[in-house]
Design an enzyme around this catalytic site. Structure first.
Site, PDB file in Angstrom:
ATOM      1  N   GLY A 203     -16.892 -15.349 -26.709  1.00  0.00           N
ATOM      2  CA  GLY A 203     -18.145 -14.620 -26.753  1.00  0.00           C
ATOM      3  C   GLY A 203     -19.137 -15.228 -27.719  1.00  0.00           C
ATOM      4  N   LYS A 204     -20.078 -14.405 -28.166  1.00  0.00           N
ATOM      5  CA  LYS A 204     -21.130 -14.854 -29.068  1.00  0.00           C
ATOM      6  C   LYS A 204     -21.194 -13.948 -30.287  1.00  0.00           C
ATOM      7  CE  LYS A 204     -24.059 -16.653 -25.328  1.00  0.00           C
ATOM      8  NZ  LYS A 204     -25.390 -16.621 -24.673  1.00  0.00           N
ATOM      9  N   ASP A 317      -3.818 -17.634 -37.870  1.00  0.00           N
ATOM     10  CA  ASP A 317      -4.858 -18.656 -37.682  1.00  0.00           C
ATOM     11  C   ASP A 317      -5.692 -18.828 -38.946  1.00  0.00           C
ATOM     12  OD1 ASP A 317      -6.143 -20.657 -36.293  1.00  0.00           O
ATOM     13  OD2 ASP A 317      -7.634 -19.312 -35.417  1.00  0.00           O
TER      14      ASP A 317
END
Length: 524
Positions: A203-204, A317
């Protein structure tokens, strides 16, 4: 919550021209001009895994992005006799570009996307780059233009959108399901868009103004695709748990302000922060952080991850892209003897080391399903590469890699081949313990020979790859233990980077390490 997003350069220059203290000189670059890292695109593939209950799961595997071919790993660079208190950026010419090796690795992947490396030309102002995020996560890889497309804004619905967007206003999505960002768009009848901060596979991220409070926020807008929507709801669950357990944010993880469904896009609202640490390093020509800043970062990161582990949550992560500065303000100090003919170079020094840990899209509860591969390549623990399963220690290993990167300015391991990666680990950390190697040989026999010895090099291994591994330096050569600060820092990093996760120091144990208790005076 928000994967790496970039702010426009640096917004404040309060002391930009003030002289700083004298620093021991560093040698000028040799040979060709030092170039900024080359840029690459993300490629990914979709696979299916069967969990322990026999349920078929769709998994998005983000392929590794090739490392900067003109930036040498600290493990393979000999920088001579530098000051113990200041580790300069690597300036010597690279022995080889890794673009070809990266292209070969990409050719073997299942992805249809192709990594495109720009030609080596005279140094120019760099374009935005994307570094590979890990499995099942949203990653905004780079800073985008602040100028939004000058297209007409549309009216937003006053309530959450449903999955059916065939009626009502014109489509607000592109052909890949990304939300189209336009100036002054009203999201959820509350947030007015200001600019696009970044874009990734999932997404953004946009900067917006909350018209109710006049506060600026960051909104992660997930693609209107079912699998991405489902994954984002898992992230929402994690973020809500973190805020519930730490409402005052003592542990410095990103806080979720609000989430909602807007025109079939899951939106996650958070506080607006500064740039990620990787972007600061990049803007600072990959100059390492001062040692007192490294200690401050280490305390905060270990505290944040220990908090996650207490909640039985594994981040999976951890990397500089997922660590945001609260503020970008910095001062500039001259580094003498650094530029051409012994000139000076300006080095940016942060005014504040306050940070936030972000991007919990890959976070996994210990009791829940563990995907086979996690972590971005450069920070991936050996047990993950060897398929031995993973748990809390994989986060500790990633933190060890990050701390070394803070000390040198560049990633510790820069390879995209599993066997070469393991061989470099042995050069940096010593031979694998027998018990761990035997377990690895049972899981990945193709990596071993004669029982449990690493099978490196293979007969068809390229000469340059052999040379890269042979020239890899031990950790004690990278962090030279010539004073008490470095000795304690080296000991902590060695414990975090232990091969066997059973003997690796936990983040809670690391918080009690004497390195974090010593006073390190400012050096720059």
């Amino acid at each position: 919550m928000l994967p790496q997003y970039s702010r426009q350069s640096f917004n404040h220059h309060p002391q930009a021209n003030q002289p700083g203290p004298s620093v021991l000189p560093t040698p000028p670059a040799q040979g060709r001009k030092r170039k900024r890292p080359q840029q690459y695109t993300i490629s990914y593939s979709e696979v299916q895994e069967v969990d322990e209950n026999g349920k078929l799961r769709d998994v998005i595997v983000i392929e590794d992005t090739p490392p900067p071919p003109t930036t040498i790993s600290p493990a393979t660079t000999h920088n001579g006799a530098y000051s113990l208190s200041y580790q300069p950026p690597i300036l010597s010419a690279p022995v080889r570009t890794r673009a070809r090796a990266a292209a070969e690795a990409q050719a073997l992947s299942a992805s249809s996307s192709q990594v495109v490396a720009p030609a080596l030309k005279k140094r120019k102002r760099e374009v935005d780059e994307v570094r590979a995020p890990a499995l099942k996560k949203s990653a905004v890889g780079s800073q985008q233009s602040n100028a939004l497309p000058q297209t007409a804004s549309w009216s937003s619905r006053s309530a959450a959108a449903t999955d059916d967007t065939s009626k009502g206003p014109p489509s607000c999505d592109d052909k890949e399901g990304h939300y189209i960002i336009v100036p002054d768009d009203m999201i959820y009848n509350r947030y007015r868009t200001v600019r696009l901060l970044g874009q990734g596979t999932f997404g953004k991220v946009v900067e917006a103004v909350d018209i109710k409070t006049n506060a600026r926020v960051a909104i992660k807008i997930i693609r209107a695709v079912p699998k991405y929507r489902d994954a984002s709801k898992i992230e929402v669950r994690v973020l809500q748990k973190l805020k519930e357990k730490d409402p005052s944010n003592r542990h410095k993880c990103i806080h979720l302000v609000q989430w909602f469904d807007h025109r079939n896009h899951i939106c996650l609202v958070s506080e607006l922060l500064g740039m990620c640490i990787y972007d600061f390093l990049k803007e600072n020509d990959f100059s390492p952080f001062p040692r007192h800043h490294i200690q401050a970062f280490a305390k905060q990161l270990l505290g944040s991850v220990a908090f996650l582990h207490d909640l039985k949550l594994i981040h999976t992560d951890l990397k500089p892209e997922n660590i945001l500065l609260v503020a970008n303000d910095f001062k500039v100090v001259p580094i003498t003897g650094h530029g051409k003919r012994g000139g000076t170079k300006q080095k940016k020094i942060l005014n504040s080391t306050d940070i936030r840990l972000i991007d919990f899209g890959s976070a996994t509860f210990e009791a829940e399903y563990h995907s086979t591969v996690v972590s971005t390549r450069h920070y991936r623990a050996p047990e993950i590469i060897l398929g031995l399963g993973w748990s809390f220690p994989c986060d500790a290993y990633s933190l060890g890699c990050i701390l070394v990167e803070f000390y040198t300015g560049i990633a510790l391991f820069q390879t995209h081949d599993n066997l070469e990666h393991l061989a470099m680990m042995e050069m940096v950390m010593g031979k694998m313990p027998d018990k761990f190697a035997r377990a690895g040989a049972r899981s990945k026999p193709e990596f071993f020979k004669e029982g449990h010895r690493l099978d490196w090099p293979k007969p068809k291994t390229a000469k340059q790859n052999k040379k890269d591994v042979r020239s890899t330096r031990a950790l004690s050569d990278i962090i030279q233990p010539s004073d008490n600060v470095n000795r304690l820092f080296l000991d902590l990093v060695q414990r975090l980077l232990a091969f066997d996760p059973a003997s690796r120091i936990s983040v809670k144990e690391a918080l009690a390490h004497p390195y974090l208790a010593i006073n390190i005076p400012p050096e720059l």
